[in-house]
Design an enzyme around this catalytic site. Structure first.
Site, PDB file in Angstrom:
ATOM      1  N   SER A  49     -10.217  -0.429   1.163  1.00  0.00           N
ATOM      2  CA  SER A  49     -11.303  -1.420   1.160  1.00  0.00           C
ATOM      3  C   SER A  49     -10.919  -2.639   0.334  1.00  0.00           C
ATOM      4  O   SER A  49     -11.727  -3.558   0.165  1.00  0.00           O
ATOM      5  CB  SER A  49     -12.569  -0.824   0.539  1.00  0.00           C
ATOM      6  OG  SER A  49     -13.014   0.277   1.267  1.00  0.00           O
ATOM      7  N   ASN A  81      -6.172   4.301  -6.877  1.00  0.00           N
ATOM      8  CA  ASN A  81      -7.352   4.874  -6.235  1.00  0.00           C
ATOM      9  C   ASN A  81      -8.363   5.282  -7.296  1.00  0.00           C
ATOM     10  O   ASN A  81      -9.067   4.445  -7.830  1.00  0.00           O
ATOM     11  CB  ASN A  81      -7.020   6.021  -5.288  1.00  0.00           C
ATOM     12  CG  ASN A  81      -8.224   6.369  -4.416  1.00  0.00           C
ATOM     13  OD1 ASN A  81      -9.071   5.508  -4.196  1.00  0.00           O
ATOM     14  ND2 ASN A  81      -8.326   7.593  -3.956  1.00  0.00           N
ATOM     15  N   GLY A 109     -13.631   0.615  -4.706  1.00  0.00           N
ATOM     16  CA  GLY A 109     -13.596   1.400  -3.464  1.00  0.00           C
ATOM     17  C   GLY A 109     -14.415   0.712  -2.390  1.00  0.00           C
ATOM     18  O   GLY A 109     -14.291  -0.496  -2.168  1.00  0.00           O
ATOM     19  N   THR A 151      -9.912   0.571  -9.152  1.00  0.00           N
ATOM     20  CA  THR A 151      -8.899  -0.334  -8.668  1.00  0.00           C
ATOM     21  C   THR A 151      -8.957  -1.514  -9.623  1.00  0.00           C
ATOM     22  O   THR A 151      -9.771  -1.519 -10.530  1.00  0.00           O
ATOM     23  CB  THR A 151      -9.294  -0.673  -7.204  1.00  0.00           C
ATOM     24  OG1 THR A 151      -9.163   0.511  -6.430  1.00  0.00           O
ATOM     25  CG2 THR A 151      -8.540  -1.799  -6.593  1.00  0.00           C
ATOM     26  N   ARG A 155       0.846  -1.192   0.000  1.00  0.00           N
ATOM     27  CA  ARG A 155       0.000   0.000   0.000  1.00  0.00           C
ATOM     28  C   ARG A 155       0.887   1.249   0.000  1.00  0.00           C
ATOM     29  O   ARG A 155       1.976   1.252   0.602  1.00  0.00           O
ATOM     30  CB  ARG A 155      -0.829  -0.020   1.278  1.00  0.00           C
ATOM     31  CG  ARG A 155      -1.796   1.135   1.489  1.00  0.00           C
ATOM     32  CD  ARG A 155      -2.957   1.024   0.623  1.00  0.00           C
ATOM     33  NE  ARG A 155      -4.083   1.852   1.055  1.00  0.00           N
ATOM     34  CZ  ARG A 155      -5.086   2.155   0.239  1.00  0.00           C
ATOM     35  NH1 ARG A 155      -5.109   1.732  -1.016  1.00  0.00           N
ATOM     36  NH2 ARG A 155      -6.100   2.870   0.670  1.00  0.00           N
TER      37      ARG A 155
END
Ligand code: GLY
Length: 568
Positions: free
Chosen positions: A449, A397, A470, A377, A104
């Site tokens: 998420s 994103n 998302g 995503t 991430r």
């Protein structure tokens, strides 16, 4: 008919056929996806699925295929595939050992809590979404090297070369690509001080070559990880970001590390579900929802009937309320993970659910858990001939991230900073309201998420799946798990099913438009549910693999996109 309309028609036909196919006792044939004997990749682009599969044909394992697929998506699916973003991988080795990798993005060292607020504490429009200040420190290249060093078996050059060739020779643009470029054209111009390749006059069927991206990948092939985190590529990225007013520095790149983390595993009846742990909310939130509905005999209700939707929505409402309050990067805040997925806690959480009427989100706060201390995503699923499984969700994103496209290096940078609660109580891109646990801090990872997931049945590999979208990722993934394990759908039938979503706030049930039964919708409305059926809504794009009873693999490639399953 356009490809999109064709896909939509296929979706609608398969959806309406589904009721007949599943419930007719006499139905002779199931709607199955691509079937393979031993190995498969399902991803957002046929080129990437093909590249990953070819690596396994050459003797590579699922991790080799992961590296090749991830890089291929960075070339031919710039909408979300990336080297300027980040992601999560959940894996299950052939011997049943499970794990996960967090690559991430992180907040830059110079980031601070109120960096997206003006002097009056109001959110500065677009600052966390568009342009250099929206960019978190990218993790993808660190992620693929971490995977390669731990599990790779073929030479790294073999894994990266297909993506280099794809960038150099080009890939054929689809109608979806063109629509999406046109849709984002204004923003490409706002975020950059030059004309990026996706802003050219292009049409479906054209071949798009990305020579700068090819050269970047060649440098990474020859110089390794440090090329991105300190070499010429890193320098090109930082120079451009700084020119555009960004705050990222070389210290951010040098400090970046991908981290192996314990995934979250929870049981649902005789299934074990393993998904991403913090800094993703995916596994915890999915665990909360699934364990909340576990005591109910869900098979009594038809899929997507009023009662089915109502039960899941009420579990989702409560889980997302907890998500907003409790969840954040566990390296920075204490999160009571075990308590949140404890079945007694969840039973108590569902105790005020009534079949008679909707619970109001205003009446649902976070649960009473004591803390000891303090839609865009992409997902791909891989199973290799050795029995290893890899589930990866990766992201910039928003579509094309911050829209900042590094000149001479040829890649987009993420706008992942918007996944922080930039002002607690203010919704992000996906309408999610966050709190202190997810406030911006230097080097912190923003809450995600993304839910790359692996399902086992009695300890044996059953499904590999995940989705973009998302906040809708979690609910899309869980609906697909339920479709297969409760309703015995094939993987393709499951992926084709209409989907719905509730996330506590806003207090509404989002439905994919024009595919839900009118009767169920009007019954829900009568019970006080606010229904939202916006034309443009796509809830998730699930790419999944099911291990069938005979050991063969079935791919479920989502018809909502250009997704494709390839196997052998
Ligand atoms: N940026 C979408 C997610 O991480 O959930």
């Amino acid at each position: 008919m356009s490809l999109l309309n064709l896909k939509k028609s296929i979706l609608l036909v398969s959806i309406s056929l589904y009721g007949f196919l599943v419930y007719s006792q006499t139905q002779p044939q199931r709607n199955e996806g691509v079937i393979a004997d031993k190995a498969m990749v399902v991803s957002a682009r046929v080129e990437a699925s093909q590249i990953g599969t070819n690596i396994m044909k050459q003797g590579g394992n699922a991790f080799d295929a992961m590296v090749a697929t991830e890089l291929a998506l960075a070339v031919c699916y710039p909408f979300a595939g990336n080297i300027g973003g980040g992601g999560f991988m959940v894996f299950r080795l052939k011997d049943g050992v499970k794990g996960s990798l967090d690559y991430r993005e992180k907040a830059p060292l110079a980031a601070y809590r109120d960096m997206y607020l003006d002097a009056d504490q109001n959110v500065i429009p677009d600052k966390s979404l568009l342009g250099a200040n929206a960019v978190g420190v990218p993790g993808t290249i660190a992620g693929i090297f971490e995977v390669y060093e731990k599990f790779g078996s073929l030479p790294f050059a073999t894994l990266i070369q297909p993506a280099i060739d794809l960038a150099r020779k080009g890939y054929i643009l689809t109608e979806n690509d063109i629509k999406s470029f046109n849709w984002n054209r204004e923003k490409f111009r706002k975020a950059n001080d030059y004309t990026i390749p996706f802003d050219a006059e292009l049409k479906a069927g054209d071949t798009l070559k990305l020579p700068e991206m090819a050269s970047t990948l060649e440098r990474i092939r020859d110089k390794g990880r440090s090329e991105f985190y300190g070499g010429m590529t890193g320098k090109l990225m930082l120079d451009y970001l700084q020119k555009l007013g960004g705050i990222m520095t070389i210290a951010d790149l040098e400090k970046y590390k991908a981290v192996w983390r314990e995934p979250i595993t929870f049981s649902y009846k005789n299934f074990q579900i393993t998904s991403m742990n913090l800094p993703s909310s995916g596994g915890i939130c999915m665990g909360q929802i699934m364990k909340s509905i576990e005591p109910y005999k869900i098979q009594k209700y038809k899929p997507n009937s009023q009662k089915y939707i109502q039960l899941i929505v009420e579990a989702e409402r409560r889980a997302y309320a907890d998500r907003a309050y409790f969840l954040g990067d566990a390296d920075f805040v204490n999160v009571p993970v075990n308590k949140l997925i404890d079945k007694n806690y969840l039973k108590q959480r569902m105790s005020d659910f009534s079949w008679k009427k909707a619970t109001l989100s205003s009446a649902v706060s976070h649960g009473n858990v004591e803390i000891v201390e303090s839609n865009e995503t992409t997902h791909y699923s891989i199973i290799d001939p050795f029995g290893n499984a890899v589930s990866v969700t990766t992201t910039l994103n928003g579509a094309y991230g911050s829209k900042v496209y590094v000149p001479e290096a040829g890649f987009f940078l993420n706008n992942e900073m918007d996944d922080f609660s930039i002002k607690p109580g203010t919704p992000n891109l996906f309408g999610l309201v966050g709190a202190e646990a997810n406030a911006v801090a230097p080097e912190k990872r923003m809450l995600s998420s993304m839910s790359p997931t692996i399902v086992e049945e009695n300890g044996k590999l059953k499904m590999v799946l995940g989705s973009p979208g998302g906040s809708t990722i979690i609910t899309s993934v869980l609906q697909n798990i339920i479709n297969v394990i409760e309703y015995n759908m094939t993987m393709q039938e499951s992926v084709n099913q209409p989907r719905f979503h509730h996330q506590w706030l806003p207090d509404e049930v989002t439905l994919e438009p024009n595919v839900f039964d009118d009767k169920s919708v009007s019954k829900l409305k009568k019970k006080g549910y606010k229904i939202s059926e916006k034309q443009s809504v796509i809830l998730g794009k699930v790419d999944a693999i099911l291990v069938k009873k005979d050991g063969k693999l079935e791919g479920g490639a989502d018809p909502r996109g250009n997704d494709a399953a390839v196997g052998f």
